[in-house]
Design an enzyme around this catalytic site. Structure first.
Site, PDB file in Angstrom:
ATOM      1  N   TYR A 133      15.418  -1.442   1.324  1.00 44.14           N
ATOM      2  CA  TYR A 133      15.731  -0.150   0.720  1.00 44.14           C
ATOM      3  C   TYR A 133      16.827   0.614   1.468  1.00 44.14           C
ATOM      4  O   TYR A 133      17.174   1.732   1.082  1.00 44.14           O
ATOM      5  CB  TYR A 133      14.464   0.721   0.672  1.00 44.14           C
ATOM      6  CG  TYR A 133      13.526   0.365  -0.469  1.00 44.14           C
ATOM      7  CD1 TYR A 133      12.893  -0.875  -0.522  1.00 44.14           C
ATOM      8  CD2 TYR A 133      13.271   1.272  -1.492  1.00 44.14           C
ATOM      9  CE1 TYR A 133      12.031  -1.196  -1.553  1.00 44.14           C
ATOM     10  CE2 TYR A 133      12.406   0.956  -2.540  1.00 44.14           C
ATOM     11  CZ  TYR A 133      11.793  -0.279  -2.557  1.00 44.14           C
ATOM     12  OH  TYR A 133      10.946  -0.590  -3.599  1.00 44.14           O
ATOM     13  N   LYS A 184       7.342 -12.789   5.392  1.00 43.75           N
ATOM     14  CA  LYS A 184       7.793 -14.087   4.876  1.00 43.75           C
ATOM     15  C   LYS A 184       8.592 -14.755   6.010  1.00 43.75           C
ATOM     16  O   LYS A 184       9.746 -15.167   5.843  1.00 43.75           O
ATOM     17  CB  LYS A 184       8.642 -13.845   3.614  1.00 43.75           C
ATOM     18  CG  LYS A 184       8.968 -15.070   2.804  1.00 43.75           C
ATOM     19  CD  LYS A 184       7.786 -15.711   2.109  1.00 43.75           C
ATOM     20  CE  LYS A 184       8.241 -17.033   1.486  1.00 43.75           C
ATOM     21  NZ  LYS A 184       7.131 -17.828   0.957  1.00 43.75           N
ATOM     22  N   ASP A 217       3.177 -14.291  -0.011  1.00 44.51           N
ATOM     23  CA  ASP A 217       2.774 -15.006  -1.233  1.00 44.51           C
ATOM     24  C   ASP A 217       1.302 -15.410  -1.147  1.00 44.51           C
ATOM     25  O   ASP A 217       0.531 -15.240  -2.094  1.00 44.51           O
ATOM     26  CB  ASP A 217       3.702 -16.200  -1.532  1.00 44.51           C
ATOM     27  CG  ASP A 217       3.978 -17.084  -0.314  1.00 44.51           C
ATOM     28  OD1 ASP A 217       3.575 -16.729   0.813  1.00 44.51           O
ATOM     29  OD2 ASP A 217       4.616 -18.143  -0.501  1.00 44.51           O
ATOM     30  N   ASP A 241       5.902  -2.261  -1.812  1.00 49.35           N
ATOM     31  CA  ASP A 241       6.082  -1.772  -3.182  1.00 49.35           C
ATOM     32  C   ASP A 241       5.344  -2.688  -4.153  1.00 49.35           C
ATOM     33  O   ASP A 241       4.590  -2.231  -5.016  1.00 49.35           O
ATOM     34  CB  ASP A 241       7.587  -1.720  -3.505  1.00 49.35           C
ATOM     35  CG  ASP A 241       7.853  -1.216  -4.905  1.00 49.35           C
ATOM     36  OD1 ASP A 241       7.210  -0.227  -5.308  1.00 49.35           O
ATOM     37  OD2 ASP A 241       8.693  -1.816  -5.608  1.00 49.35           O
ATOM     38  N   ASP A 245       1.437  -2.120  -6.397  1.00 46.93           N
ATOM     39  CA  ASP A 245       1.200  -2.172  -7.841  1.00 46.93           C
ATOM     40  C   ASP A 245       0.057  -3.156  -8.106  1.00 46.93           C
ATOM     41  O   ASP A 245      -0.797  -2.919  -8.970  1.00 46.93           O
ATOM     42  CB  ASP A 245       2.465  -2.605  -8.616  1.00 46.93           C
ATOM     43  CG  ASP A 245       3.288  -1.399  -9.110  1.00 46.93           C
ATOM     44  OD1 ASP A 245       3.291  -0.359  -8.416  1.00 46.93           O
ATOM     45  OD2 ASP A 245       3.920  -1.496 -10.180  1.00 46.93           O
TER      46      ASP A 245
END
Ligand code: NAD
Ligand code: IPM
Ligand code: MN
Length: 355
Positions: A133, A184, A217, A241, A245
């Site tokens: 970001y 990751k 993941d 982010d 959700d």
């Protein structure tokens, strides 16, 4: 002492839920003074204003908190004003903790078979001031077949350290036993290698807490399979982010997911996880609960723990026994009520729990 709260309702359903949230908070009779500001798409389209610099200075100087609805408008497809308003406050006010509790309030809100309130109760600490970001990058040879686009992920030792520290401190203060860091690092060896090293350092300072680093993941999969294993999750801006959700849908959907953008001891911003929902704006269909629960997080930040608990109790009681907006009908059954009806019932419940 009166706490001045800057209310920025924003776009779409933002004003509908902000109004509901402020009504609920006002009912508590606390020394809070709500001041409304019209920053959002309408203002941006009219005169190009996003957030004036002197307003940012005033926030730092004069306000205890910001109570924010949502930004996003189909008339601003590039979302320039969201960058200039919401992301600007997160960055310029250095609100490095994006606190997103994913707590199931009622077993019927869970989409997972056999997973209820005892299993779905994790909190995400999303790094909120850097990562992908940061806005560093550019395009080269734009519009040609040779076009190159880069978006640079920024990971600083200081930034990673403080969000990891906040996650462990939260776990300790709540008597929780586990912190999981999602990265990751198997592919993003530089940036997320830094996360692994710093996370291990911070974990070593908190020997009473079980610390685990996971690939994001695998974590996304495991949050569906065995969410009960997770209590506190700390991660970078982008993964946070996405995971929140996911966390929202595991706990009743975006209509009930709350968040805080926090710098401890400084002016901080509280907002629902959801956006401006242009598909339902202006129809009385918006669920006010995410905004109301964000208000409870704001009360906690301001030191009104008892009143925060009252708001949470009122919401839980509402979900159990009251009317609900259309988003919750598939989960709770019954017929749909409007934003206004749910808000009116919430006000009654707040009064009940205040006594
Ligand atoms: P969204 O969260 O606005 O909506 C996703 C879906 O959830 C929609 O179907 C919507 O109707 C539903 N929904 C969201 N909030 C709800 C509520 N309170 N009650 C009932 N249903 C609700 O996400 P989107 O559609 O991807 O984005 C719309 C706009 O909002 C975009 O411009 C996006 O950039 C912006 N956005 C802003 C924020 C923010 O201000 N923090 C967050 C996310 C998205
Ligand atoms: C959120 C939103 C924002 C984000 C957008 C609107 C910039 O999705 O708060 O989760 O990506 O952080
Ligand atoms: Mn989001």
């Amino acid at each position: 002492m009166t706490h001045r709260i800057a209310v920025i309702p924003g776009d779409g359903i933002g004003p509908e839920v902000a109004q509901a949230g402020v009504r609920v908070l006002e009912r508590l009779g606390l020394p809070l003074q709500f001041e409304w500001f019209d920053f959002g798409a309408e203002r941006f389209l009219r005169d190009g204003t996003v957030l004036p610099t002197d307003f940012m200075d005033a926030l730092r100087r004069d306000y205890a908190a910001i109570y924010f609805g949502a930004v996003g408008d189909p008339r601003v497809p590039g979302n320039e004003h969201a960058k200039g308003i919401l992301l600007a406050m997160r960055f310029d006010l250095d609100l490095y903790i994006n606190l997103r509790p994913c707590l199931l309030l009622d077993d019927r809100l869970s989409p997972l078979k056999g997973k209820g309130r005892a299993e779905l109760r994790f909190t995400v600490f999303r790094e909120n001031t850097e990562g992908l970001y940061a806005g560093i990058g550019g395009v080269f040879k734009k519009g040609t077949p040779d076009e190159v686009a880069q978006e640079v992920e920024v990971n600083t030792r200081k930034g990673v350290e403080r969000i990891c520290q906040a996650a462990f401190a939260f776990a300790e203060s709540r008597g929780l036993r586990r912190v999981c860091m999602a990265d990751k690092a198997n592919v993003l060896v530089f940036g997320h290698g830094l996360w692994r090293r710093v996370f291990a350092e911070v974990a070593a300072r908190h020997p009473g807490i079980e610390a685990k680093a996971m690939y994001v993941d695998a974590l996304a999969m495991d949050l569906i399979r065995q969410p009960e294993l997770y209590e506190v999750i700390v991660t970078n801006n982008m993964f946070g982010d996405i995971l929140t959700d996911l966390g929202a849908v595991l706990t009743g959907g975006l209509g009930v997911a709350a968040s805080g953008n926090i710098h401890p001891g400084r002016v901080s911003l509280f907002e629902p996880v959801h956006g401006s929902a242009p598909d339902i704006a202006g129809q009385g269909k918006a669920n006010p609960i995410a905004m109301v629960l964000s208000g409870a997080l704001m009360l906690e930040h301001l030191g009104f723990a008892r009143e925060a608990q009252i708001v949470q109790n009122a919401v839980r009681d509402q979900i159990e026994h009251g009317a609900h907006t259309p988003d919750l009908v598939p989960l709770l059954g019954g017929t749909a009520a409007t934003t206004g009806q749910v808000t009116a019932e919430l006000l009654t419940r707040v009064e009940k729990f205040l006594r």
